[in-house]
Scaffold this active site. Structure first.
Site, PDB file in Angstrom:
ATOM      1  N   ASP A 175     -27.694  78.646 -15.242  1.00  0.00           N
ATOM      2  CA  ASP A 175     -27.692  77.441 -14.404  1.00  0.00           C
ATOM      3  C   ASP A 175     -27.937  77.924 -12.992  1.00  0.00           C
ATOM      4  O   ASP A 175     -27.525  79.041 -12.633  1.00  0.00           O
ATOM      5  CB  ASP A 175     -26.333  76.724 -14.508  1.00  0.00           C
ATOM      6  CG  ASP A 175     -26.369  75.290 -13.958  1.00  0.00           C
ATOM      7  OD1 ASP A 175     -26.973  75.077 -12.895  1.00  0.00           O
ATOM      8  OD2 ASP A 175     -25.782  74.399 -14.596  1.00  0.00           O
ATOM      9  N   ARG A 233     -31.753  66.219 -23.971  1.00  0.00           N
ATOM     10  CA  ARG A 233     -32.883  65.296 -23.981  1.00  0.00           C
ATOM     11  C   ARG A 233     -34.015  65.926 -24.790  1.00  0.00           C
ATOM     12  O   ARG A 233     -34.265  67.136 -24.680  1.00  0.00           O
ATOM     13  CB  ARG A 233     -33.396  64.995 -22.563  1.00  0.00           C
ATOM     14  CG  ARG A 233     -32.579  63.993 -21.789  1.00  0.00           C
ATOM     15  CD  ARG A 233     -32.644  62.583 -22.402  1.00  0.00           C
ATOM     16  NE  ARG A 233     -31.802  61.644 -21.676  1.00  0.00           N
ATOM     17  CZ  ARG A 233     -30.521  61.400 -21.949  1.00  0.00           C
ATOM     18  NH1 ARG A 233     -29.917  62.029 -22.934  1.00  0.00           N
ATOM     19  NH2 ARG A 233     -29.840  60.520 -21.242  1.00  0.00           N
ATOM     20  N   GLU A 262     -38.139  59.835 -28.687  1.00  0.00           N
ATOM     21  CA  GLU A 262     -37.275  58.780 -28.136  1.00  0.00           C
ATOM     22  C   GLU A 262     -37.864  58.194 -26.865  1.00  0.00           C
ATOM     23  O   GLU A 262     -37.821  57.003 -26.635  1.00  0.00           O
ATOM     24  CB  GLU A 262     -35.933  59.381 -27.732  1.00  0.00           C
ATOM     25  CG  GLU A 262     -34.948  59.529 -28.818  1.00  0.00           C
ATOM     26  CD  GLU A 262     -33.699  60.175 -28.267  1.00  0.00           C
ATOM     27  OE1 GLU A 262     -32.679  59.508 -28.225  1.00  0.00           O
ATOM     28  OE2 GLU A 262     -33.760  61.352 -27.852  1.00  0.00           O
ATOM     29  N   HIS A 294     -29.085  60.491 -31.733  1.00  0.00           N
ATOM     30  CA  HIS A 294     -28.551  60.352 -30.364  1.00  0.00           C
ATOM     31  C   HIS A 294     -27.153  59.718 -30.391  1.00  0.00           C
ATOM     32  O   HIS A 294     -26.900  58.689 -29.761  1.00  0.00           O
ATOM     33  CB  HIS A 294     -29.507  59.523 -29.488  1.00  0.00           C
ATOM     34  CG  HIS A 294     -29.344  59.837 -28.035  1.00  0.00           C
ATOM     35  ND1 HIS A 294     -30.399  59.885 -27.153  1.00  0.00           N
ATOM     36  CD2 HIS A 294     -28.242  60.125 -27.303  1.00  0.00           C
ATOM     37  CE1 HIS A 294     -29.949  60.185 -25.949  1.00  0.00           C
ATOM     38  NE2 HIS A 294     -28.643  60.347 -26.021  1.00  0.00           N
TER      39      HIS A 294
HETATM   40  P1  NAI Z   1     -24.455  67.384 -15.271  1.00  0.00           P
HETATM   41  O1  NAI Z   1     -25.309  66.829 -14.183  1.00  0.00           O
HETATM   42  O2  NAI Z   1     -22.979  67.383 -15.109  1.00  0.00           O
HETATM   43  O3  NAI Z   1     -24.887  68.892 -15.571  1.00  0.00           O
HETATM   44  C1  NAI Z   1     -26.219  69.303 -15.685  1.00  0.00           C
HETATM   45  C2  NAI Z   1     -26.284  70.783 -15.308  1.00  0.00           C
HETATM   46  O4  NAI Z   1     -27.601  71.253 -15.579  1.00  0.00           O
HETATM   47  C3  NAI Z   1     -25.987  71.052 -13.835  1.00  0.00           C
HETATM   48  O5  NAI Z   1     -25.011  72.060 -13.705  1.00  0.00           O
HETATM   49  C4  NAI Z   1     -27.333  71.505 -13.286  1.00  0.00           C
HETATM   50  O6  NAI Z   1     -27.229  72.436 -12.221  1.00  0.00           O
HETATM   51  C5  NAI Z   1     -27.946  72.137 -14.518  1.00  0.00           C
HETATM   52  N1  NAI Z   1     -29.376  72.330 -14.444  1.00  0.00           N
HETATM   53  C6  NAI Z   1     -30.305  71.581 -13.811  1.00  0.00           C
HETATM   54  N2  NAI Z   1     -31.518  72.120 -13.984  1.00  0.00           N
HETATM   55  C7  NAI Z   1     -31.361  73.229 -14.745  1.00  0.00           C
HETATM   56  C8  NAI Z   1     -32.254  74.219 -15.253  1.00  0.00           C
HETATM   57  N3  NAI Z   1     -33.553  74.184 -15.006  1.00  0.00           N
HETATM   58  N4  NAI Z   1     -31.731  75.214 -15.992  1.00  0.00           N
HETATM   59  C9  NAI Z   1     -30.409  75.278 -16.241  1.00  0.00           C
HETATM   60  N5  NAI Z   1     -29.511  74.381 -15.768  1.00  0.00           N
HETATM   61  C10 NAI Z   1     -29.993  73.377 -15.046  1.00  0.00           C
HETATM   62  O7  NAI Z   1     -24.892  66.605 -16.584  1.00  0.00           O
HETATM   63  P2  NAI Z   1     -24.040  66.378 -17.903  1.00  0.00           P
HETATM   64  O8  NAI Z   1     -23.163  65.185 -17.753  1.00  0.00           O
HETATM   65  O9  NAI Z   1     -23.440  67.661 -18.318  1.00  0.00           O
HETATM   66  O10 NAI Z   1     -25.187  65.958 -18.930  1.00  0.00           O
HETATM   67  C11 NAI Z   1     -26.189  66.873 -19.329  1.00  0.00           C
HETATM   68  C12 NAI Z   1     -27.243  66.131 -20.095  1.00  0.00           C
HETATM   69  O11 NAI Z   1     -26.711  65.687 -21.351  1.00  0.00           O
HETATM   70  C13 NAI Z   1     -27.731  64.826 -19.442  1.00  0.00           C
HETATM   71  O12 NAI Z   1     -28.748  65.065 -18.502  1.00  0.00           O
HETATM   72  C14 NAI Z   1     -28.227  64.033 -20.599  1.00  0.00           C
HETATM   73  O13 NAI Z   1     -29.601  64.305 -20.749  1.00  0.00           O
HETATM   74  C15 NAI Z   1     -27.481  64.603 -21.803  1.00  0.00           C
HETATM   75  N6  NAI Z   1     -26.591  63.621 -22.437  1.00  0.00           N
HETATM   76  C16 NAI Z   1     -26.700  63.435 -23.799  1.00  0.00           C
HETATM   77  C17 NAI Z   1     -25.892  62.519 -24.440  1.00  0.00           C
HETATM   78  C18 NAI Z   1     -25.962  62.311 -25.932  1.00  0.00           C
HETATM   79  O14 NAI Z   1     -25.413  61.307 -26.433  1.00  0.00           O
HETATM   80  N7  NAI Z   1     -26.581  63.196 -26.692  1.00  0.00           N
HETATM   81  C19 NAI Z   1     -24.937  61.698 -23.688  1.00  0.00           C
HETATM   82  C20 NAI Z   1     -24.859  62.019 -22.283  1.00  0.00           C
HETATM   83  C21 NAI Z   1     -25.679  62.928 -21.691  1.00  0.00           C
END
Ligand code: NAI
Length: 328
Positions: A175, A233, A262, A294
């Protein structure tokens, strides 16, 4: 303020209706139809619409919503890669989301997928039901002592890191921002993570910079026999390259809660079933791949938190207050 909900399922109604009486200033109108330029044109007397991760909230839809008098789009999800934020800003529409509702819900599902492909639970379930108690083809590996590589250590990635740590795994992560709460995690660069991990779990958002992060080049850098999990995603993984990797026996198993299609709206709503097409269906033909629809977020706790934050967002908007969940 009236809020028109798009793609409202019975579980959405149930969780929003449970707390509705706490928000007397809000009137909730549930539509089963998904948001599209056509359905947006039917919005009447609603200052707000509520959409989901699967909704088309592109420029065309936003223009129609603006013409119908909509001022607020409430996303009842965390991800917002399906929203044209520039268009929303241009038409003076505020977009709010639910940034974190239950990171553990998604992380636990990620581990469930990892466990299922590792111990072949999908095959074992079917075998035993057919009265076949043979262990042939069911051998797995211990997670204990293995290396988990977490890509993205925000809310969900951190929860996954804690789960893997609890399993006795060595946890490494990639990260650009190091999460100070994860003192048991070693941050490495992406190449090292790919080369060292026995289990790779994706938890970064979909952005231009992360689109097709997992492609033939990055797959080739992974260990043979790796387990890959994507609950983040679909667009993070180039599906054709993943299929090529699976064909070359690169993966012990692959668990996907999300898939590229999706976001391309190729789902066909057929009564209550959602049918999948082309590349996702091809993935299903591999015995070491498990796909779920999902459902990572889909726990009672998460649904409750989603409805509460969404209605709090609407309330903050009415009061002209900042909720910290605004996207524009
Ligand atoms: P968050 O914003 O708390 O964490 C995302 C992390 O990814 C951050 O620490 C950021 O610095 C890091 N990041 C950004 N670009 C990056 C890269 N190129 N390489 C490595 N790390 C990178 O987001 P959260 O809440 O943890 O959610 C993560 C993802 O989970 C969401 O964006 C969403 O797509 C997905 N999600 C899936 C769900 C499901 O039902 N399957 C439900 C909710 C979210």
């Amino acid at each position: 303020m009236r809020i028109t909900f798009f793609a409202a399922k019975s579980y959405d109604r149930d969780s929003f209706n449970k707390i509705k009486e706490n928000y007397p200033e809000l009137e909730l109108e549930y539509w089963e139809a998904e948001l599209s330029p056509k359905t947006a044109a039917y919005v009447t007397d609603s200052e707000a619409v509520c959409a989901f991760v699967s909704s088309d909230v592109g420029g065309e839809v936003i223009k129609v919503l603006h013409d119908r008098g909509v001022k607020l789009i409430l996303m009842r999800c965390a991800g917002f890669n399906n929203v044209d934020l520039d268009a929303a800003t241009k038409y003076g529409i505020k977009v709010m989301r639910v940034p974190g509702y239950s990171p553990e819900a998604v992380a636990e599902h990620a581990m469930a997928l990892a466990m299922a492909v590792n111990r072949h639970l999908h095959k074992a379930y079917v075998k035993v039901r057919e009265n076949n108690f043979s262990l042939q083809g069911l051998v797995g590996v211990n997670f204990y002592g293995k290396t988990a590589g977490i890509i993205g250590t925000g809310r969900i990635g951190a929860a996954m890191a804690r789960i893997c740590h609890g399993f006795g795994m060595k946890v490494i992560a990639y990260d650009m921002y190091q999460n100070p709460d994860l003192d048991f995690v070693t941050y490495v660069d992406l190449d090292e993570l790919l080369a060292s991990s026995d289990l790779i779990s994706l938890h970064c958002p979909l952005m231009d910079s992360t689109y097709h992060l997992i492609n033939l080049e990055t797959i080739n850098k992974m260990k043979d026999g790796v387990i890959l999990i994507n609950t983040s995603r679909g667009g993070l993984v180039k599906t054709d390259d993943l299929i090529a990797g699976i064909r070359e026996h690169k993966f012990f198993g692959v668990g996907l809660d999300v898939y590229e299609e999706e976001t391309k709206n190729v789902f066909e709503n057929h009564e209550d079933d959602i049918l999948m097409h082309s590349t996702t269906a091809r993935l299903l033909s591999f015995p070491n791949v498990i796909v779920t629809s999902h459902q990572g977020f889909f726990t009672e706790e998460a649904l409750g938190a989603i409805s509460e934050t969404t209605l709090n967002n609407a309330r903050a908007y009415i009061k002209g207050e900042t909720a910290g969940t605004e996207l524009n």
